[in-house]
Design a protein around this motif. Structure first.
Motif, PDB file in Angstrom:
ATOM      1  N   SER A   1     -36.719  55.020  62.032  1.00 28.59           N
ATOM      2  CA  SER A   1     -35.434  55.050  61.378  1.00 28.59           C
ATOM      3  C   SER A   1     -35.578  55.573  59.938  1.00 28.59           C
ATOM      4  CB  SER A   1     -34.808  53.674  61.455  1.00 28.59           C
ATOM      5  OG  SER A   1     -34.956  52.912  60.312  1.00 28.59           O
ATOM      6  N   PHE A   2     -36.688  55.218  59.246  1.00 31.39           N
ATOM      7  CA  PHE A   2     -36.946  55.704  57.890  1.00 31.39           C
ATOM      8  C   PHE A   2     -37.098  57.220  57.893  1.00 31.39           C
ATOM      9  CE2 PHE A   2     -40.087  56.791  54.559  1.00 31.39           C
ATOM     10  CZ  PHE A   2     -39.318  56.486  53.457  1.00 31.39           C
ATOM     11  N   TYR A   3     -37.817  57.732  58.908  1.00 28.39           N
ATOM     12  CA  TYR A   3     -38.031  59.171  59.002  1.00 28.39           C
ATOM     13  C   TYR A   3     -36.730  59.916  59.349  1.00 28.39           C
ATOM     14  CZ  TYR A   3     -42.978  58.167  58.734  1.00 28.39           C
ATOM     15  OH  TYR A   3     -44.189  57.749  58.306  1.00 28.39           O
ATOM     16  N   ILE A   4     -35.877  59.278  60.090  1.00 30.43           N
ATOM     17  CA  ILE A   4     -34.601  59.887  60.444  1.00 30.43           C
ATOM     18  C   ILE A   4     -33.740  60.039  59.184  1.00 30.43           C
ATOM     19  CG2 ILE A   4     -32.444  59.556  61.719  1.00 30.43           C
ATOM     20  CD1 ILE A   4     -34.085  58.252  63.921  1.00 30.43           C
ATOM     21  N   ILE A   5     -33.722  59.051  58.304  1.00 29.55           N
ATOM     22  CA  ILE A   5     -32.949  59.106  57.061  1.00 29.55           C
ATOM     23  C   ILE A   5     -33.501  60.215  56.155  1.00 29.55           C
ATOM     24  CG2 ILE A   5     -32.344  57.861  54.960  1.00 29.55           C
ATOM     25  CD1 ILE A   5     -32.259  55.320  56.644  1.00 29.55           C
TER      26      ILE A   5
END
Length: 167
Positions: A1-5
């Motif tokens: 999820s961090f990488y998606i942001i």
């Protein structure tokens, strides 16, 4: 999820950068186009002025019957009575109601003759609506009044000085 942001932020920044570049190119192209339009308008105005000067020169040559380089009031009045000359002047934007007034407006030094330079400058100045001609007439009358007032003032001063000396 961090990488998606982080990826979404990267894509958003990339879209803004590309949009900014496209906007810059569009604005630059529009500015160059506007400059070319301005240059074209200026060039066209210059060509029209040169054409008008050439036409005025032709009219002057028609007016100057004796080809001495100046037009006298007599030459001017004879030419103005010709329908061809009235049409010439009308095409140049000069409506001739009174030949003597037009001659006086063109004869700025009140010498009784109009040189080619005076004629071209005067015709270019008087072109246009009647307002231009009216303003030139008012200016001529104002100049005449100033000259005559200065003459009267000088004569009164001389008369005053003469009276003071005798008393």
């Amino acid at each position: 999820s961090f990488y998606i942001i982080i990826f979404m932020v990267y894509i958003t920044l990339a879209i803004f950068v590309v949009a900014n570049i496209i906007t810059g190119i569009f604005v630059d192209t529009a500015m160059q186009s506007a400059k070319q339009d301005h240059d074209a308008v200026m060039h066209e105005a210059k060509l029209k002025r040169e054409e008008c000067v050439a036409n005025v020169h032709t009219v002057f040559e028609e007016l100057d019957h004796d080809q001495d380089g100046v037009v006298t009031l007599e030459e001017f009045e004879v030419a103005i009575n010709c329908e061809k000359m009235v049409t010439y002047l009308s095409v140049l934007g000069l409506e001739v109601a009174d030949a003597r007034i037009l001659f006086c407006l063109l004869d700025r030094d009140f010498g009784g003759t109009i040189s080619i330079e005076d004629f071209i400058v005067g015709c270019l100045r008087l072109r246009g609506e009647a307002r231009s001609l009216d303003m030139a007439m008012i200016q001529l009358q104002s100049d005449w009044l100033v000259e005559n007032l200065e003459t009267v003032s000088n004569r009164l001063t001389a008369l005053h000085d003469k009276i003071v000396l005798h008393h």
